[in-house]
Structures are given as C-alpha cells and as structure tokens.
Write a protein that holds these residues in place. Structure first.
Motif, mmCIF file in Angstrom:
data_model
loop_
_atom_site.group_PDB
_atom_site.id
_atom_site.type_symbol
_atom_site.label_atom_id
_atom_site.label_comp_id
_atom_site.label_asym_id
_atom_site.label_seq_id
_atom_site.Cartn_x
_atom_site.Cartn_y
_atom_site.Cartn_z
ATOM 1 N N PRO C 442 0.843 -1.202 0.000
ATOM 2 C CA PRO C 442 0.000 0.000 0.000
ATOM 3 C C PRO C 442 0.881 1.255 0.000
ATOM 4 O O PRO C 442 1.993 1.225 0.531
ATOM 5 C CB PRO C 442 -0.785 -0.090 1.307
ATOM 6 N N GLY C 478 -5.288 -1.551 -1.468
ATOM 7 C CA GLY C 478 -5.957 -0.532 -0.668
ATOM 8 C C GLY C 478 -6.257 0.738 -1.428
ATOM 9 O O GLY C 478 -6.789 1.687 -0.868
ATOM 10 N N GLU C 480 -8.175 3.308 -3.718
ATOM 11 C CA GLU C 480 -9.596 3.499 -3.978
ATOM 12 C C GLU C 480 -9.905 3.176 -5.433
ATOM 13 O O GLU C 480 -10.947 2.646 -5.752
ATOM 14 C CB GLU C 480 -9.961 4.955 -3.662
ATOM 15 N N GLY C 505 -5.576 5.790 -0.122
ATOM 16 C CA GLY C 505 -4.702 4.689 -0.523
ATOM 17 C C GLY C 505 -4.080 4.889 -1.880
ATOM 18 O O GLY C 505 -3.657 3.932 -2.528
#
Lengths: 289, 193, 707
Positions: C442, C478, C480, C505
């Motif tokens: 991430p 993670g 979007e 994210g």
C-alpha cells in the motif's frame, strides 16, 4: 582440527549451480590451485626453501662465536704458561719499521675495529645484556664505527698492501706455526710481515670491506628478504673469522711478543727482533747497509 | 580459550586498501611502516585476485624462535606481540617471517632501525593496558575494549575476518559451501592445529 | 536509485555498466558480492577497462567507449526477439513499447558487434543471463552518464529493466550509485542551474511555491534578477561555466561572468581544464570555500583569490541523503579547529553583508534543524514532507534496530519504518519508500505506482493512441481506484492534497505508465550516436551526432560541427578517465592525507603493452598525452592489460601540476598536498550531453609520445 585442514587447502572447483550452468561459467577461469600457487610465490617468496634452514642457522650460530672466543682464550692461556711470551735480548739498536701514516691508520682502524667487535658481540649476545635500548645504542655504535672503520681500512690497505703479497716461505711459516710453539728463539721464515700478519691483513681489510657491504645491506634493510638472509650469513661467517684473527692479533701483539705493541706506537723495532721474527726483511736491511 | 586468527577471503577482497589506512590512522603509524598490506596477483587480467596480509599470529611463530632477546611472545589467545623495551631491532624476525610482517621504523642514531613494529591484532602491547605508553608504542588496545581489530572492522566487503578461529572458520566455510570455492590462504602455513 | 544498496542482496542478476564500484563505491560490493555468493547471481560488468570490479565479475564485457546505447538496445532487441520480455508488465505498466521495439530492431547482434566490438555470442549470453535470472538489478555510474548521449544511455538502461519487468520489485530496479554520502542530497536540493530545489523547475508556479515556503515576496525575488527573462532562464552549468568568462563559444547572457565561488567543489574534475584555468586567470574574483586549499587555488596565477577555510564534516552537523534516498543525521564530532568556520556560519556572514538576513532567516531560528524543516515543507514533489529533524535523528540513533536485508525496523522506537525514511516519505507518519514503483505494498506502507507525469493519453507520430495510465486492475493494495489514475491536482504545492491521496490509498502523483518513448527528448527512443571525437570515422555518417545547440545553458554548444571524421588520424587513441580507490574527487582532502598519498603518490596513465611498445615507452617512463583541444599533460606510464590496445586511462584526482609545470609553490606554506600530479582533465575532450550538458569525459581522443 579437521576444520582447519579442510580450510587450509579448500580448493573446491566451481560447482554446477543451476541448469544453465554453461552460461554461469566464471569469466576468465583461474583455478584456486593456481591462485594459491601465485600467492605463495608472491608472498612467501623463498621462505619454503630457505625459511626453516635460516631459522636453524640463526638460532644455532651464536654458540660458534662463544666456542671460538672461549677456545682461543684457552689456547692463549695454555701457550702463555707452556711457552711463555717471546722476549728477545736487545742491545738497543733500533730500526725504523712503521711510518707515521701507517701507525695513524693502523690505530684508527684498530680503535674502530675494537668498537665493531665489542658492539657486534653485544648484538650477538644481547640477551645477556637484557636487550632494549642499551643494545640498540650499541647497534648504533656498530653502524657508526663501521663507517669510520671503512675509511681507515681503505688507507691501511693502501699503506701496507705492497708488503702483504703472499711469498713461498709463508707456507713454511705456517708449517712451523711461526715458531711460537717453542721456548727457543729461532729465526722464522718471514718478510716484513709474517704469514699470520698477512692473513690478518687480508681478512681485516678486504674481508672488512665485505663486512661493510653486507653490513650496509643489513643496515638499509631494503633488499629482497632472501638476499638479506644470504648477506646475514656471510656477515656472520666472516665475522667469525674476523673475531678469531682479531683476538689472535691482540694476544700476539700485546702479550705474546714483547715489544710488538711498543713498535706500533713508536715506529721502531729492535734490530734483533727483526733478525729473528722477520729475517727476510732483515737481510734486505743489511744489503742496503 | 579462543584462538585469535586472521582470514582474508580472496574472493571477496577488492584491494581497496581500507584495512591498510584504517590500521595506519588508528594507530598513528609513521609513513613507511605497514603493519598490513594488500597484494594483487594477475593485475588487470582475468583471474585478478587480491589479499590483505599482516602478521598471522602463527602457532610456533618463527619470529619468536629467532628473536635473540626473547622480545616476542605469544599470548594465551594466540596473539603474538613484541616488547619494544627489549627489542634490539636486529631484524632476524623479518628474515624468519614467512609473511614479511615485521616492520622497522627508522630510529634516531645513524638512521639505524628502531624496535620492531608489527600488527598487534589491535591488542596493544606489554605496557599496562590503556596506558599512555601502550598507546604510544603499540597503538590502540581494541581487544581489551571488546572490539574487533580496526582492519577487519573497516573491511568494506567483509573479506577480512578477525577473531576466534572457530567462529571465522565457520563464517568462511559457509561462504565456501555456498559459492563453491575459496582459499584460506596462509592458514596451512601459519597454523598448526 | 530506485531500490537501495541493501536491496541488491535480493538480486538474482547484477548488471553493471559504466561503473567501477569496487574503487568508487567499495562498501556497495559488500551487498553485490553477497548476492553473487548467496543467490548465485551472475555479476555482469560492462566496461572499456578491466577494472577491479571486473576482477570480481562472472562475465566481463569489454565495450568501446561511447557505445553503451547500442549495446543496451542490442540486449533489448535480443530479449524481445527471443520472447523473453515481461509481457504482462509491459501490457499493464509500460507505454511506447511498440515504438521502442521498432527502433531497437535495428540493433541486431551483428550491428551491435560492429558498433561496440562486443562479440555477438557474448551479447546473446548476457541477454540470456538477464532473462533467466530475475529479478536483476542494473547499476550504472559516470561511465554511462558522461557522454554526449549520456541521457540516452541512462534511458536505455531504464528501458532494459522495463522490458525485463524488473522495476518496482525487490532485487530489481535501476540503481545509480552516487558518490559521497550527500550527493543525492545535493541533487535533491538542486545545487544546479536549471531548477529550484526538489526538481520544481524555474517556471513562475515553481518560484511562487518556494517563495511561499520561504515566506518572501515573489516580486522581491524577481527584482533581484537582471531582468524578468533571467528568472526563468537556465544558468551556466558546472561543465561549461568558464565559457561565460573566456567566451570561446558564444554566450547568451547580458554580461560575461566576473566572479566565481567554489564551495566544496574541485575544479580539476571538469573537462578541458586548461580552458578553465584561462578563465580563473581572467576573473575579477575567485572565492574558494573549502577545508583545504584546493587545486583551484594553486592554479590561479592572478592575485584574485580568497580562501575561506571551512570546517570538515566532523566539525558540523546536519542531515545528509545517501545514494538510496535515505536521510541520516550527521552529528558533530569535534568543535571547529583553528580559524575554520562551518558552512552555516560562512553563509550567515555573507547573507548579513548582502543585507537580506531578515528574509533569508525568516523561518530559520535554529541551524541546522530549521533548515531541514524548511526543506520538508517545500520539497513535496519528492515527498520530503516527513523528513523532520527529530525523525531523522531518531533513525540515526536507533540504526541497530533496522534489518540489514529489508531496512525495516523491527520493534523499537522506529517500528515498521524503513531506515532513513527513503523518499518519498509523504507525511510525518509515512515509513518511507524503500523501493520505488513497487505496487505490491500500500502507498501508506511504502508502495508506489509509476508517476503519471505526462498526462493521460498520447498519440504517437504514426497515429497510434495509447493511454498513459496503468491498466485496469493494477494499483497498490488498498487503492480506492484499482487501475490507472491521473495525478491529484495541486499535490506539488499543497501538503493537504497529499494527505487526501494517502487517505484514499492512492499515490499523489497518479498511477501511470513508464515511457519507452519520450517525445520531449531529441531522441524519443535512445539511438546510438557516434562520440563527437570518434575513433570510427566510418560510422559517423550512419550514426551522426545532433545538430549544434546555440543556447545550451547560456552557451553555444557544438555537436555536428565538432564531429570531424579526420580527427582520428591525428589523435588515434581513445581517452577515458575514472577513479582510484585511494583518492576522492579532486583529491584536495585525500592527497593531503599522508597515508593515502603513500599508497597512491603519483599520477599515471594506464597504457596497454602494445601501445607502449609502439611508442617506445617503458613502465614508469614519462610521456606526453595531447588532446585535440591543445591540452597536454606529462605523466608516468603504467603498462597494464586493464586497458585495450586503443585506449588510455587516466585517474582524475590529481592536481598541482599544469602541462608539465609544478604549481606546488602556489599553495600556502606548509599546506602543499603530499601527492601532486597533472589533472587528467587537461586532456579530456570537448563534448557535452544534449540535455543535461554533462561533460563527455569517457569518450575522447588523444595521442601520446615519449617525454
């Protein structure tokens, strides 16, 4: 123990690491054995051939000096008490024997030689003196005396060399050992200098120059190590000869032959002494009148 | 007791001379005295290798055997040291050493050699530990501080290993096993056991 | 570096081109040799010279200087031809692949052999090694950059890694080793003439951003310049500033240069040094700020020099940025010695006398912490926002809690963070980005996609349209948006935009594709161009250089008009320069160290045995080396196989001599370095990169004769 063995000579070849072994071969392959050999050649130099022998030599050589010194001392004592010193009755007539220059360079060489012998022995038997700065100082004396000695040695050589060439009767002198092994005084076959003096002269001057060269190399300490080892050996062997002759010369001139020391100080010898000890030279003097 | 040894991994050594400079700076040695040096073979050619060499602290050290004054001695952990108060600078140890380790700084009178100087394994010398005299004559005493010798600590590729022989032999053996080659040069010459 | 020194431990293949890391970056070899031993990673070294690094190689490729692009494009072509390229990576994250492929197709193994001299079998073997050992890292240094096509060379390296799919993975990446411990930091704050700090450029928006950070009025800043034009005009470069004085090439500036300040800079590392010296003797003022009186000071024959003794790194403190984009706090070890002053003090004295201390120190109450804080506030583009002095010190103080392999702290006060917070470190709580463009993590945990820097779509000259955003489904965990997305508007100037992006994210700079086709470069795809001074006149016609560039950083820079095929007849040998492990840069510091000077006391030239014999030169003989520009140096010959039969190698660290004459007397008394020698750069040739204007010191010509 096994570990060390396995490590000492680990020369495993490149293994096949993966399926694509052909493309993984090392660039410019050089076998570990060859690397090992090259490093040995470069770093150990001549050690594998000379190292052990040198160690044995250097650890056992001191005793020869000791044997020589003690042996000679014994011989001198024996000689002194068995045969006694040589005394020649003299009527007072003296002949000039050593010029001023000869005496000057002789004493210059003698003093520096004495320093060299003493300081050299100090280095050899440093342990008895406790080592350290005392002996280090005497090593410096050795170096300093060597430079002084070599100058006098050259002039001494020039001053005396014309009378120092070997003659046929020198052999005879050696055969009767200069007549010293007798209480009776009989003429011995010798010119201005007897064979023993001639030997001492050559070892002292020419040998002295070799001692100087080898010593200088050891002082510099920049030559390849195997050369240094050789040079040290020569220095020590020749040093043994120098020490021996130095001690004999000392005994003869100071103790065994009365008047010898005097003559080197004054330059004059008693005519009787010349007649007995240096008859060939005495004849020459007589011919001259 | 641990036996102290050096091991230079020649597959790792890149001849950067970091060990040499670390040693000289760390002990403030005079120019010309090389307690450690790096040598290269096959320079510029395939097969070029280098090795960093100093006193190997041999078992049965030849220098100890030839020293005429008994100035050189071996500690229990194998470290070979010289007592500069006793050394007379004769140079026999240099001539007896297989590795050319003993060094002789110029003394004062007539430029004759001073007392022998060599790698101390960063263990100082016979003078009292951490004393000013020890530092002046022998350099740092890192072993007493619990540190590895400067050269090995500085080694950029961890080619130079120093310490307990069991430990460094393990490290080296692991490397050899992984990559399939390696020479612990000097070990068969220097160490007996 | 996209990855880190330590990350090389995870490489399965190490490809080093134009780097002699064994001498220039010895410590890096720790990681390189580790990968070689532990991963069985082949170490491929491409270099004209058999370096100390090459001695450790499993594959050594001797290449003709200046033909790196041809070799790299040849590798790329061979990899594609054999279908070894990473098709999924290219489909989802790379742009312009088809266009690049067409260009690369020219570089068949036969063509590459003709240009570079590398046997085609070896090219094939290297390509196969790269293809079968992934991830591999590509490492380069000045052997790649210091050419008139240096920018093409670097891009060819990048494209190679894109084609292999080695980007954004541990053990992969393009890793450019920087010199000392703060070269990356110097680049990041941009001590260069073409941009404001942190790569903002010189546009009005950039100025306004920094003026806001500094708390000064943009109009005031503008007023400090000669005219509005110069606010946005790139300045002279380090490589060619002296033309601003001697004007042998036409300059585009309202006035010649009258003064120069060398602040920790060695002039003898610049090419055509004899021309630079001419400039030194013409200037009104030369200021040298350095712990040592440098070669520069000794070279000035006019009474125009001021020496300001500065402290060494041990007598001052501050943050430094390593090659791996990591910050470290460098603490002071001792107080400044003698009359030396820290750089901060010297700067303060200057600023006071210039009369704008109030503006300069508006945000700076405590040096150097507040300086670091100001950098953190301004350098958003590279995410230095999280580099607060307290955090950097915390990392330095707790370095032992970080893992040597992953650089991540396990427990302790820095738990989970990466050592030195490798940038981008987006916020005060971001752990740093150890590997750039890594989409497996991430963004908030140190992951990143490729930056969407050049819009969302591009139409190539042949009409093909391609999206410049990553393919659907490709994004950091993670995120979007699971797929490509453009950059967040305003992220470069507003920290809140960055915070917002991270909250979602996503990367503030978007999720784009890496370009193989750079339409804003003179060569959109890297192509081979013969060196300006080429030893192969027959190839000049086929691979000519660029047309001349009239205003290249304010000076006319010759390309085509300098490329003369007949030059090689008079100057038949190739000249390259490089480093020695014992010395550093211009050598002012290292040549003044008695131990280093003892190890490397003399300047020398490496000459192949054949060249030496042809010229009657023996080992240790003095010889003259002459350049086409009229520079000549007298150096000792070192006969070695390191160089081939047409190449001369010179280390460039020396100084204190000039064309056979000693300048030792020009040093202040008792401060003459222990080791003096001819600067190699007196004979390095004309030639500068088309984009960056870096000097081409690795592709010149020369001739030699016995002295």
């Amino acid at each position: 123990m096994k570990k060390a063995l396995a490590l000492g000579l680990t020369t495993v070849l490149w293994p096949v690491l993966a399926a694509g072994a052909d493309i993984l071969r090392p660039y410019g392959p050089v076998s570990p054995v060859e690397v090992f050999r090259k490093l040995n050649g470069l770093l150990l130099d001549a050690w594998p051939d000379e190292g052990r022998a040198f160690m044995e030599f250097i650890t056992s050589f001191n005793v020869y000096y000791l044997y020589l010194a003690l042996g000679l001392l014994g011989v001198f004592l024996l000689h002194y008490f068995v045969f006694g010193p040589r005394k020649i009755v003299h009527r007072g007539e003296k002949v000039p024997y050593y010029g001023f220059f000869t005496r000057f360079v002789h004493w210059g060489a003698a003093v520096s030689m004495t320093l060299l012998v003493l300081s050299g022995l100090a280095v050899l038997f440093a342990k008895a003196l406790g080592g350290g700065s005392l002996v280090m100082g005497l090593r410096s004396v050795h170096v300093g005396a060597a430079f002084i000695f070599v100058i006098f040695a050259v002039f001494l050589f020039l001053a005396l060399v014309k009378d120092m060439f070997p003659a046929p009767y020198d052999l005879k002198w050696f055969l009767v050992l200069g007549g010293y092994l007798s209480r009776r005084t009989r003429p011995v076959p010798a010119g201005k200098f007897n064979a023993g003096q001639k030997l001492w002269f050559w070892v002292g001057t020419a040998g002295g120059l070799v001692m100087f060269y080898t010593g200088y190399k050891l002082y510099q300490f920049t030559a390849p190590v195997s050369y240094l080892r050789e040079v040290l050996k020569i220095h020590l062997y020749l040093g043994l000869a120098v020490l021996g002759l130095f001690l004999i010369h000392l005994y003869m001139s100071v103790i065994a032959v009365k008047g010898a020391l005097q003559s080197m100080l004054t330059g004059y010898k008693d005519i009787e002494e010349v007649a007995v000890m240096h008859p060939k030279f005495y004849e020459k003097l007589r011919l001259k009148g | 007791m641990a036996r102290m040894k050096f091991l230079c991994d020649i597959e790792r050594c890149i001849a950067c001379n970091g060990c040499v400079v670390a040693c000289k700076e760390g002990h403030q040695l005079p120019v010309g005295v090389n307690r450690r040096r790096v040598v290269i073979i096959n320079e510029g050619k395939p097969g070029e290798r280098s090795i960093s060499i100093a006193c190997m602290h041999c078992s049965d050290a030849p220098c100890i055997a030839v020293c005429p004054v008994g100035a050189i001695y071996q500690r229990e952990d194998g470290i070979v040291l010289v007592n500069k108060d006793i050394c007379i600078g004769c140079g026999y140890c240099f001539m007896a050493c297989p590795f050319g380790a003993p060094q002789f700084p110029r003394g004062n009178a007539f430029g004759a050699r001073g007392a022998m100087d060599k790698c101390t394994f960063c263990a100082g010398g016979p003078a009292p530990t951490f004393s000013e005299k020890e530092r002046r004559l022998y350099g740092q005493n890192r072993i007493a501080e619990g540190k590895v010798p400067l050269c090995a600590g500085m080694c950029s590729t961890k080619a130079l290993l120093a310490g307990d022989s069991a430990v460094i032999a393990d490290i080296f053996r692991e490397r050899v096993a992984r990559r399939g080659s390696g020479i612990a040069w000097g070990w068969s010459k220097a160490y007996k056991e | 570096m996209t990855n880190s020194m330590n990350d090389i431990r995870h490489s399965r293949c190490i490809f080093m081109i134009g780097s002699n890391a064994a001498e220039a970056h010895p410590v890096s070899l720790q990681h390189i040799l580790y990968a070689k031993e532990v991963n069985g990673a082949p170490l491929i070294v491409v270099d004209p010279r058999f370096t100390k690094l090459a001695a450790k190689a499993t594959e050594y490729v001797r290449i003709r200087p200046g033909t790196d692009t041809a070799f790299l494009m040849g590798l790329i072509n061979y990899i594609i031809e054999n279908d070894w390229h990473d098709k999924e990576f290219i489909r989802t994250r790379v742009a312009g692949f088809e266009e690049m492929r067409k260009v690369a197709a020219h570089y068949t193994p036969e063509v590459v052999e003709e240009i570079t001299g590398v046997p085609k079998d070896q090219l094939a073997r290297v390509a196969k090694l790269l293809a079968t050992h992934r991830p591999g890292t590509v490492i380069w240094c000045m052997g790649i950059t210091q050419h008139h096509i240096g920018s093409s060379n670097t891009r060819a390296c990048c494209i190679l890694q894109l084609v292999l799919g080695n980007m954004g993975v541990s053990g992969g990446g393009t890793n450019i080793f920087r010199g000392h411990d703060n070269v990356q930091g110097a680049t990041d704050v941009c001590v260069l003439s073409h941009s404001l700090p942190a790569y903002y450029g010189l546009k009005e928006g950039s100025w306004k951003h920094w003026c806001k950070v500094w708390g000064v009025d943009f109009e005031w800043i503008k007023g400090r310049f000669h005219s509005k034009e110069y606010v946005h005009k790139k300045g002279f470069t380090l490589a060619r500033w002296y033309e601003g004085v001697i004007q042998e090439d036409k300059i585009t500036q309202y006035t010649p240069i009258r003064a120069v300040v060398f602040w920790g800079c060695a002039s003898n590392s610049q090419s055509q040094y004899h021309k630079l010296k001419k400039a030194l003797d013409k200037l009104d003022l030369v200021v040298i700020i350095d712990p040592f009186p440098t070669t520069t000071a000794a070279m000035c024959e006019k009474d125009n020099v001021y020496l300001l003794p500065s402290t060494s790194q041990y007598e001052t403190e501050g943050s430094v940025t390593s090659s791996s984009r990591q910050a470290q706090w460098r603490y002071k070890v001792v107080d400044p010695l003698y009359e030396s002053k820290t750089d901060y003090e010297i700067m303060e004295e200057f600023v006071k006398r210039f009369g704008f201390a109030d503006k300069f120190y508006k945000n700076i109450k405590k040096v150097p912490e507040d300086v670091t804080r100001e950098i953190a506030r301004g350098a958003l583009t590279i995410g230095l926002c999280g580099w607060l002095p307290e955090r950097i010190k915390k990392h330095t103080d707790n370095w032992h809690t970080f893992d040597v392999d992953t650089l991540q702290a396990k427990g302790g006060p820095c738990d989970g963070e990466y050592y030195g917070l490798p940038w981008p470190c987006w916020t005060e709580t971001h752990p740093g980005t150890p590997i750039l463009y890594d989409i497996s993590k991430p963004v908030t945990k140190g992951g990143l996609p490729f930056r969407a820097r050049f819009g969302t779509e591009y139409t190539y000259p042949d009409g093909r349209k391609e999206s410049l955003l990553a393919a659907p489904g490709v994004a950091n965990p993670g995120s979007e948006v699971m797929g490509g997305y453009p950059e967040f508007p305003g992220w470069k100037t507003d920290i809140n935009v960055i915070r917002e992006a991270l909250k979602r994210g996503m990367a503030p700079f978007g999720n784009g594709r890496a370009r193989c086709y750079c339409w804003n470069f003179p060569d959109p795809v890297p192509v081979h161009r013969e060196p300006l001074h080429s030893p192969r006149p027959d190839l000049i016609k086929k691979y000519p250089t660029y047309p001349d560039k009239p205003d290249h950083y304010r000076v006319y820079t010759r390309f085509a008009s300098e490329q003369k095929p007949e030059l090689v007849k008079e100057f038949p040998l190739i000249l390259i320069t490089g480093r020695m492990v014992e010395h550093m840069g211009g050598g002012a510091e290292t040549r003044s160290n008695k131990y280093l000077a003892e190890l490397a006391p003399e300047m020398y030239a490496e000459v192949n045995v054949k060249v030496a014999n042809d010229h009657g030169i023996r080992e240790g003989d003095y010889m003259w080396i002459e350049s086409p520009e009229g520079g000549r140096i007298k150096v000792k010959a070192k006969i070695t196989d390191r160089v081939d039969e047409r190449t001369i190698f010179l280390p460039f660290h020396f100084g204190g001599y000039f064309m056979g004459k000693s300048f030792a007397g020009n040093y202040p008394e008792e401060l003459v370095p222990y080791a003096l020698g001819e600067p190699a750069n007196i004979v390095t040739n004309y030639g500068y990169d088309i984009i960056t204007q870096i000097q081409g010191t690795k592709e010149g010509l020369c001739r030699i004769k016995k002295a």
